[in-house]
Motif scaffolding. Structure first.
Motif, PDB file in Angstrom:
ATOM      1  N   ASN A 118      -3.578 -43.244  37.836  1.00  0.00           N
ATOM      2  CA  ASN A 118      -2.630 -42.200  38.212  1.00  0.00           C
ATOM      3  C   ASN A 118      -1.765 -41.814  37.023  1.00  0.00           C
ATOM      4  OD1 ASN A 118      -3.393 -41.838  40.870  1.00  0.00           O
ATOM      5  ND2 ASN A 118      -1.367 -42.238  41.713  1.00  0.00           N
ATOM      6  N   TYR A 119      -1.227 -40.594  37.072  1.00  0.00           N
ATOM      7  CA  TYR A 119      -0.288 -40.150  36.040  1.00  0.00           C
ATOM      8  C   TYR A 119       0.657 -39.108  36.627  1.00  0.00           C
ATOM      9  CZ  TYR A 119      -3.719 -36.319  35.481  1.00  0.00           C
ATOM     10  OH  TYR A 119      -4.578 -35.269  35.696  1.00  0.00           O
ATOM     11  N   GLY A 239       3.526 -39.783  46.332  1.00  0.00           N
ATOM     12  CA  GLY A 239       3.320 -38.975  45.136  1.00  0.00           C
ATOM     13  C   GLY A 239       4.388 -37.939  44.870  1.00  0.00           C
ATOM     14  N   ARG A 240       5.482 -37.948  45.644  1.00  0.00           N
ATOM     15  CA  ARG A 240       6.541 -36.965  45.464  1.00  0.00           C
ATOM     16  C   ARG A 240       7.816 -37.635  44.975  1.00  0.00           C
ATOM     17  NH1 ARG A 240       4.894 -32.981  49.132  1.00  0.00           N
ATOM     18  NH2 ARG A 240       2.823 -32.385  48.415  1.00  0.00           N
ATOM     19  N   THR A 241       8.474 -37.004  44.016  1.00  0.00           N
ATOM     20  CA  THR A 241       9.708 -37.528  43.437  1.00  0.00           C
ATOM     21  C   THR A 241      10.679 -36.369  43.219  1.00  0.00           C
ATOM     22  OG1 THR A 241       8.883 -37.259  41.172  1.00  0.00           O
ATOM     23  CG2 THR A 241       8.470 -39.384  42.235  1.00  0.00           C
ATOM     24  N   ILE A 242      11.902 -36.695  42.819  1.00  0.00           N
ATOM     25  CA  ILE A 242      12.874 -35.683  42.387  1.00  0.00           C
ATOM     26  C   ILE A 242      12.905 -35.700  40.866  1.00  0.00           C
ATOM     27  CG2 ILE A 242      15.294 -34.987  42.396  1.00  0.00           C
ATOM     28  CD1 ILE A 242      15.557 -36.291  45.151  1.00  0.00           C
ATOM     29  N   ILE A 262      11.141 -30.724  42.641  1.00  0.00           N
ATOM     30  CA  ILE A 262      10.266 -31.810  43.109  1.00  0.00           C
ATOM     31  C   ILE A 262       9.265 -32.154  42.015  1.00  0.00           C
ATOM     32  CG2 ILE A 262       8.423 -32.384  44.745  1.00  0.00           C
ATOM     33  CD1 ILE A 262       9.885 -30.884  46.879  1.00  0.00           C
ATOM     34  N   GLY A 263       9.060 -33.441  41.792  1.00  0.00           N
ATOM     35  CA  GLY A 263       8.039 -33.913  40.871  1.00  0.00           C
ATOM     36  C   GLY A 263       6.828 -34.404  41.643  1.00  0.00           C
ATOM     37  N   SER A 264       5.703 -34.529  40.952  1.00  0.00           N
ATOM     38  CA  SER A 264       4.465 -34.896  41.634  1.00  0.00           C
ATOM     39  C   SER A 264       3.596 -35.805  40.773  1.00  0.00           C
ATOM     40  CB  SER A 264       3.684 -33.626  41.992  1.00  0.00           C
ATOM     41  OG  SER A 264       2.567 -33.920  42.776  1.00  0.00           O
ATOM     42  N   TRP A 265       2.872 -36.715  41.443  1.00  0.00           N
ATOM     43  CA  TRP A 265       1.928 -37.619  40.774  1.00  0.00           C
ATOM     44  C   TRP A 265       0.509 -37.306  41.237  1.00  0.00           C
ATOM     45  CZ3 TRP A 265       2.669 -41.931  37.425  1.00  0.00           C
ATOM     46  CH2 TRP A 265       3.993 -42.100  37.008  1.00  0.00           C
ATOM     47  N   VAL A 266      -0.428 -37.414  40.312  1.00  0.00           N
ATOM     48  CA  VAL A 266      -1.842 -37.217  40.615  1.00  0.00           C
ATOM     49  C   VAL A 266      -2.647 -38.309  39.909  1.00  0.00           C
ATOM     50  CG1 VAL A 266      -1.643 -34.733  40.967  1.00  0.00           C
ATOM     51  CG2 VAL A 266      -2.092 -35.626  38.666  1.00  0.00           C
ATOM     52  N   GLY A 267      -3.967 -38.191  39.950  1.00  0.00           N
ATOM     53  CA  GLY A 267      -4.770 -39.204  39.288  1.00  0.00           C
ATOM     54  C   GLY A 267      -6.179 -38.734  38.989  1.00  0.00           C
TER      55      GLY A 267
END
Length: 341
Positions: A118-119, A239-242, A262-267
Motif C-alpha cells: 500500500n501507499y 483508507g481515508r484520512t484528513i 480528505i486523504g486516501s490510500w491505495v495499493g
C-alpha cells in the motif's frame, strides 16, 4: 560469391530470429491496469514497471482508462494481473454497498483479491482556475464540475464532500462532467469545464501542468462540513484520512493559506491465482531496488517498511507474503493470506 554471401546473411538472420524467439519465450508477460502518467498511481506504475523489467525477464503490459472499481472486478475474475487496489473499494465489495450494492457476488469477488503493498495516494485536490471567480464550493452553482469517473470510488468521495459542504444538487445546480481520468485532465486544460477534483500526490504533476496554463486556486473543505453525516461516512471507510495541502505547493497557486481535505490510500494488488514465484520475484525486485523507486519522485520515499501495510484490508498475495517473511518484515496478522494458514 554473391550467392554464398546472401546465404550466409540469410542464415545469420534466421539464427538471430530464432534466438529472439527463444528469448521472447523465456520472458514472462503480465498485464497491469494503471492511471495516467501524471497521476500518483501512474507515476508509481511507471517506476515499478521499469524496476521489474530492468531486473527480471518480465514484461508488464500496462493499460490506462478504467476506473479502479472496474479494475478490481476484472482482477477478481483473472482478466488482469496487477491493478490499483483501494481499501475503500474492497470495503464496498465486501459489504455490497455503494456501486456494488446490486452485485450479488461482490463479497466473493473481493475474496479473490490479494495485496502486494500500500501507499499514500494523496489528498483530494479541488482545483479551479483563479480567473474563474470560484472561491468556495458554493460557487459551483451553474458550473461544469468533474467529480471523478462514472461509478468510481473517488467520485463517491467527491459527491460526499459536496453534500457535506453545500446544498447544491449534482445534475441540477451544477453539471456533472463524465470523463475518465485522462480525458478529464485534457478537458480541464482546454477549459472545457470549471472544476477538477481528484486524489493525487503532493505535489501532483497533473495539477502543476494546470498551473502552467493559468494560475490555479485549490479549495478546501469548510470547517462546518467535517461534522456532517456524509463527511463522517467518507472518513469512516478504510483508507481515508484528513490531509492538508500547503499554500505554495504549486507555482501559480493563488490561495495563500493551507487547505484541509480528505486523504486516501491505495495499493498494488493482484488476484489469488497469480503465480506465486512471479509475485515473489517482483516483490523482491522492488524492495531490493527500493532506492530506484525513491529516486523517481520525492513522495515515493514514503513507500517503506513502516507504511507498506498501512490501511490495507485484504490479505497479501502468498508470493509477496513469502518474500516479506524471508526479508524480516513485520506482517500484520490480518494480512496473512489464507493460503499460508
Amino acid at each position: 560469391m554473391k550467392r554464398r554471401t546472401f546465404l550466409a546473411a540469410a542464415a545469420a538472420m534466421t539464427t538471430a530470429l530464432a534466438l529472439s524467439g527463444a528469448q521472447a519465450q523465456d520472458k514472462k508477460f503480465i498485464t497491469m491496469d494503471s492511471f495516467p502518467a501524471g497521476s500518483t498511481p501512474g507515476q508509481f506504475s511507471i517506476a515499478f514497471t521499469q524496476i521489474v523489467q530492468k531486473h527480471l525477464p518480465i514484461e508488464i503490459q500496462v493499460s490506462v482508462g478504467k476506473p479502479a472499481t472496474k479494475s478490481a472486478v476484472d482482477a477478481s475474475q483473472q482478466k488482469v494481473d496487477l491493478f490499483l487496489t483501494a481499501p475503500t473499494i474492497n470495503q464496498f465489495m465486501q459489504t455490497k454497498t455503494a456501486m456494488f450494492a446490486k452485485v450479488e457476488n461482490a463479497p466473493e469477488l473481493n475474496s479473490n483479491l490479494r495485496n502486494i503493498l500500500n501507499y499514500n495516494l494523496g489528498p483530494y485536490h479541488i482545483v479551479v482556475y483563479e480567473d474563474s471567480g470560484i472561491k468556495s464550493l458554493n460557487d459551483f452553482k451553474g458550473k461544469k464540475v468533474f467529480l471523478g469517473p462514472p461509478a468510481g470510488a473517488a467520485t463517491k468521495v467527491a459527491t460526499q464532500i459536496m453534500e457535506a459542504a453545500t446544498d447544491l444538487v449534482p445534475g441540477e445546480d451544477y453539471e456533472v462532467m463524465r470523463y475518465d481520468w485522462q480525458s478529464a485532465e485534457t478537458a480541464f486544460l482546454d477549459r472545457q469545464m470549471d472544476v477538477y477534483i481528484a486524489p493525487t500526490t503532493l505535489p501532483s504533476p497533473s495539477v502543476q501542468q494546470f498551473a502552467l496554463v493559468s494560475p490555479i486556486r485549490i479549495l478546501g473543505i469548510p470547517e462546518h462540513a467535517w461534522d456532517k453525516p456524509s463527511m463522517k461516512a467518507a472518513l469512516g471507510l478504510p483508507g481515508r484520512t484528513i490531509q492538508d495541502i500547503p499554500a505554495g505547493t504549486y507555482d501559480n497557486q493563488a490561495n495563500k493559506e493551507d487547505v484541509r481535505t480528505i486523504g486516501s490510500w491505495v495499493g498494488l494488488g493482484t488476484h489469488k491465482w497469480m503465480d506465486e514465484e512471479t509475485v515473489y520475484n517482483i516483490t523482491r525486485a522492488l524492495w531490493e531496488n527500493i532506492a530506484e523507486l525513491h529516486a523517481t519522485a520525492a513522495w515515493m520515499k514514503g513507500i517503506n517498511k513502516d507504511t507498506l501495510f498501512h490501511e490495507s484490508n485484504i490479505p497479501l498475495h502468498i508470493g509477496a507474503y513469502r518474500y516479506y517473511k524471508e526479508a524480516g518484515f513485520d506482517v500484520p496478522e490480518d494480512q496473512i493470506p489464507p493460503e499460508a494458514k
